[in-house]
Scaffold this motif. Structure first.
Motif, PDB file in Angstrom:
ATOM      1  N   ALA A   1       0.832  -1.206   0.000  1.00 14.79           N
ATOM      2  CA  ALA A   1       0.000   0.000   0.000  1.00 14.79           C
ATOM      3  C   ALA A   1       0.866   1.255   0.000  1.00 14.79           C
ATOM      4  O   ALA A   1       0.537   2.242  -0.666  1.00 14.79           O
ATOM      5  CB  ALA A   1      -0.926   0.001   1.210  1.00 14.79           C
ATOM      6  N   THR A   2       1.973   1.208   0.717  1.00 13.25           N
ATOM      7  CA  THR A   2       2.884   2.358   0.751  1.00 13.25           C
ATOM      8  C   THR A   2       3.505   2.596  -0.619  1.00 13.25           C
ATOM      9  O   THR A   2       3.631   3.745  -1.063  1.00 13.25           O
ATOM     10  CB  THR A   2       3.986   2.133   1.805  1.00 13.25           C
ATOM     11  OG1 THR A   2       3.365   1.910   3.078  1.00 13.25           O
ATOM     12  CG2 THR A   2       4.904   3.327   1.909  1.00 13.25           C
ATOM     13  N   LEU A   3       3.884   1.532  -1.307  1.00 12.26           N
ATOM     14  CA  LEU A   3       4.449   1.685  -2.647  1.00 12.26           C
ATOM     15  C   LEU A   3       3.398   2.159  -3.653  1.00 12.26           C
ATOM     16  O   LEU A   3       3.681   2.990  -4.510  1.00 12.26           O
ATOM     17  CB  LEU A   3       5.063   0.369  -3.109  1.00 12.26           C
ATOM     18  CG  LEU A   3       6.313  -0.073  -2.342  1.00 12.26           C
ATOM     19  CD1 LEU A   3       6.742  -1.463  -2.779  1.00 12.26           C
ATOM     20  CD2 LEU A   3       7.437   0.919  -2.521  1.00 12.26           C
ATOM     21  N   LEU A   4       2.186   1.639  -3.548  1.00 16.03           N
ATOM     22  CA  LEU A   4       1.120   2.052  -4.468  1.00 16.03           C
ATOM     23  C   LEU A   4       0.712   3.502  -4.248  1.00 16.03           C
ATOM     24  O   LEU A   4       0.235   4.169  -5.167  1.00 16.03           O
ATOM     25  CB  LEU A   4      -0.095   1.144  -4.313  1.00 16.03           C
ATOM     26  CG  LEU A   4       0.060  -0.264  -4.868  1.00 16.03           C
ATOM     27  CD1 LEU A   4      -1.172  -1.097  -4.541  1.00 16.03           C
ATOM     28  CD2 LEU A   4       0.295  -0.237  -6.359  1.00 16.03           C
ATOM     29  N   GLU A   5       0.921   3.987  -3.018  1.00 19.41           N
ATOM     30  CA  GLU A   5       0.560   5.371  -2.705  1.00 19.41           C
ATOM     31  C   GLU A   5       1.351   6.365  -3.554  1.00 19.41           C
ATOM     32  O   GLU A   5       0.838   7.411  -3.947  1.00 19.41           O
ATOM     33  CB  GLU A   5       0.821   5.633  -1.221  1.00 19.41           C
ATOM     34  CG  GLU A   5       0.465   7.019  -0.769  1.00 19.41           C
ATOM     35  CD  GLU A   5       0.798   7.259   0.682  1.00 19.41           C
ATOM     36  OE1 GLU A   5       0.757   8.423   1.091  1.00 19.41           O
ATOM     37  OE2 GLU A   5       1.103   6.294   1.396  1.00 19.41           O
ATOM     38  N   SER A   6       2.592   6.023  -3.860  1.00 20.32           N
ATOM     39  CA  SER A   6       3.419   6.957  -4.630  1.00 20.32           C
ATOM     40  C   SER A   6       3.388   6.675  -6.136  1.00 20.32           C
ATOM     41  O   SER A   6       3.981   7.419  -6.913  1.00 20.32           O
ATOM     42  CB  SER A   6       4.861   6.906  -4.129  1.00 20.32           C
ATOM     43  OG  SER A   6       5.399   5.619  -4.321  1.00 20.32           O
TER      44      SER A   6
END
Length: 104
Positions: free
Chosen positions: A81-86
């Motif tokens: 989710a953290t990677l998809l956020e950016s």
């Protein structure tokens, strides 16, 4: 936990999420003005990114250090989710884009 969810409820930032045609029964208008579509896209990106961060951080907090271990899927989901956020622009970039398009 109730205090966190109550605080989160007020974080709508005034973003209009969808370009909806009221005459069309609440369906999305894909043929509307490109500026409206861009604003709706940026608003959706900011809203989803904030929700993913909120849920992921609270899941890790709930499970403590075990939430970040390889044995539990929570750590993997939070990282994803953290990677998809950016991806495709960060939430900050989309928030600035939304504000710039609203001013135009």
């Amino acid at each position: 936990m109730a205090a966190r969810t109550a605080g989160q409820a007020g974080d709508a930032d005034g973003l209009s999420l969808f370009v909806v045609d009221p005459a069309g029964g609440g369906t999305l208008r894909l043929n509307c003005d490109p500026v409206e579509r861009a604003r709706a896209t940026s608003a959706a990106k900011v809203t989803v990114a904030n929700a993913c961060r909120f849920v992921g951080q609270n899941a890790v907090q709930l499970h403590g250090d075990m939430g970040m271990m390889d044995e539990l899927a929570i750590g993997h989901y939070f990282l994803r989710a953290t990677l998809l956020e950016s991806e495709n622009g960060s939430a900050d970039w989309h928030l600035a884009r939304h504000a710039a398009l609203a001013a135009a």
